[in-house]
Motif scaffolding. Structure first.
Motif, PDB file in Angstrom:
ATOM      1  N   SER A  22       0.839  -1.214   0.000  1.00 55.86           N
ATOM      2  CA  SER A  22       0.000   0.000   0.000  1.00 55.86           C
ATOM      3  C   SER A  22       0.862   1.247   0.000  1.00 55.86           C
ATOM      4  CB  SER A  22      -0.925   0.010   1.217  1.00 55.86           C
ATOM      5  OG  SER A  22      -1.786  -1.098   1.200  1.00 55.86           O
ATOM      6  N   GLN A  25       2.346   1.744  -3.381  1.00 56.04           N
ATOM      7  CA  GLN A  25       1.323   2.217  -4.311  1.00 56.04           C
ATOM      8  C   GLN A  25       1.043   3.705  -4.068  1.00 56.04           C
ATOM      9  OE1 GLN A  25      -2.376   0.122  -3.972  1.00 56.04           O
ATOM     10  NE2 GLN A  25      -3.132   0.811  -5.969  1.00 56.04           N
ATOM     11  N   ILE A  26       0.990   4.108  -2.813  1.00 55.47           N
ATOM     12  CA  ILE A  26       0.762   5.525  -2.495  1.00 55.47           C
ATOM     13  C   ILE A  26       1.910   6.374  -3.033  1.00 55.47           C
ATOM     14  CG2 ILE A  26       0.599   7.175  -0.600  1.00 55.47           C
ATOM     15  CD1 ILE A  26      -0.910   5.020   0.987  1.00 55.47           C
ATOM     16  N   SER A  28       3.786   5.748  -5.627  1.00 53.55           N
ATOM     17  CA  SER A  28       3.650   5.876  -7.093  1.00 53.55           C
ATOM     18  C   SER A  28       2.535   6.871  -7.440  1.00 53.55           C
ATOM     19  CB  SER A  28       3.396   4.510  -7.728  1.00 53.55           C
ATOM     20  OG  SER A  28       2.142   4.003  -7.325  1.00 53.55           O
ATOM     21  N   HIS A  29       1.424   6.861  -6.682  1.00 53.25           N
ATOM     22  CA  HIS A  29       0.347   7.833  -6.922  1.00 53.25           C
ATOM     23  C   HIS A  29       0.825   9.250  -6.619  1.00 53.25           C
ATOM     24  CE1 HIS A  29      -2.584   4.843  -7.901  1.00 53.25           C
ATOM     25  NE2 HIS A  29      -2.689   4.330  -6.661  1.00 53.25           N
ATOM     26  N   LEU A  30       1.654   9.389  -5.582  1.00 53.24           N
ATOM     27  CA  LEU A  30       2.163  10.726  -5.238  1.00 53.24           C
ATOM     28  C   LEU A  30       3.077  11.261  -6.332  1.00 53.24           C
ATOM     29  CD1 LEU A  30       2.879  10.421  -1.404  1.00 53.24           C
ATOM     30  CD2 LEU A  30       1.173  11.844  -2.520  1.00 53.24           C
ATOM     31  N   GLU A  31       3.844  10.391  -6.965  1.00 59.56           N
ATOM     32  CA  GLU A  31       4.702  10.851  -8.068  1.00 59.56           C
ATOM     33  C   GLU A  31       3.840  11.377  -9.225  1.00 59.56           C
ATOM     34  OE1 GLU A  31       7.264   7.590  -9.079  1.00 59.56           O
ATOM     35  OE2 GLU A  31       8.376   7.733  -7.182  1.00 59.56           O
ATOM     36  N   ARG A  32       2.746  10.656  -9.505  1.00 58.13           N
ATOM     37  CA  ARG A  32       1.831  11.116 -10.557  1.00 58.13           C
ATOM     38  C   ARG A  32       1.175  12.435 -10.159  1.00 58.13           C
ATOM     39  NH1 ARG A  32      -2.254   6.739 -12.015  1.00 58.13           N
ATOM     40  NH2 ARG A  32      -2.967   8.379 -13.414  1.00 58.13           N
ATOM     41  N   LEU A  33       0.785  12.546  -8.854  1.00 50.37           N
ATOM     42  CA  LEU A  33       0.178  13.801  -8.379  1.00 50.37           C
ATOM     43  C   LEU A  33       1.167  14.958  -8.487  1.00 50.37           C
ATOM     44  CD1 LEU A  33      -1.908  12.875  -5.204  1.00 50.37           C
ATOM     45  CD2 LEU A  33      -2.731  13.944  -7.299  1.00 50.37           C
TER      46      LEU A  33
END
Length: 194
Positions: A22, A25-26, A28-33
């Motif tokens: 988790s 995954q967070i 990787s989402h933060l890099e996209r954000l």
């Protein structure tokens, strides 16, 4: 994280792996954000970047908390293993060849004892030689008197008598030189062998 505290030993690794997945995954989402926040209009960009940084900070705290929990768990497991090893170990009596490593001081002490006994033997030998020389001196004095008496009886000349006395005088110097040489040799032996 609350599930970690209440999980039993069998499912603990599964819960840790789920939390780590988790967190990854967070991240990787933060890099996209972060990429998306840089595309915001300039007036909203600063606020969006600040929120992404706050989220990163929170996720890093979660990662640190997970690592601390894992470290405490590993330490507990190691203590339990060591405790089990101590409780299951059978103690026996010491081996018969228990030694204390004192070889060098013992060898030094035994060498000093040998040198001490050797010096005692040398001094004893010197005393016996000196006593022998004294006895020989008395014997030679007695012999010299007898020879002088016999020579007087035979009528030896004065020059022969002077030569005999001169020879006795030279022998005395040879004896003193020999004694001094013996003392110097004994001193050198003591000085360089200790």
């Amino acid at each position: 994280m609350g599930r970690l505290e209440t999980a039993d030993k069998q499912s603990l690794h599964l819960v840790e792996n789920e939390i780590q997945a988790s967190i990854d995954q967070i991240f990787s989402h933060l890099e996209r954000l972060e990429i998306l926040s840089s595309k915001e209009p300039p007036n909203k960009r600063q606020n969006a970047k600040l929120r992404v940084d706050q989220l990163k900070y929170d996720v890093q705290h979660l990662q640190t908390a997970l690592q601390n929990f894992q470290h405490r768990r590993y330490a507990r497991e190691q203590q339990e293993r060591q405790r089990e090893e101590l409780l299951s170990r059978t103690f026996t009596a010491n081996d018969s060849d228990t030694t204390i490593p004192m070889d060098e001081p013992l060898q030094f002490n035994s060498s000093l004892q040998k040198i001490h006994h050797g010096m005692d033997d040398l001094i004893g030998g010197g005393h016996s030689i000196l006593a022998g020389l004294r006895a020989q001196r008395l014997t030679l004095k007695g012999t010299q008197k007898k020879i002088l008496d016999i020579a007087n009886m035979l009528g030896l000349s004065n020059t022969v008598m002077r030569l005999i006395e001169k020879r006795a005088f030279q022998d005395k110097y040879f004896m003193i030189a020999g004694m001094l040489l013996t003392c110097v040799v004994m001193f050198l032996v003591v000085q360089y062998l200790t």
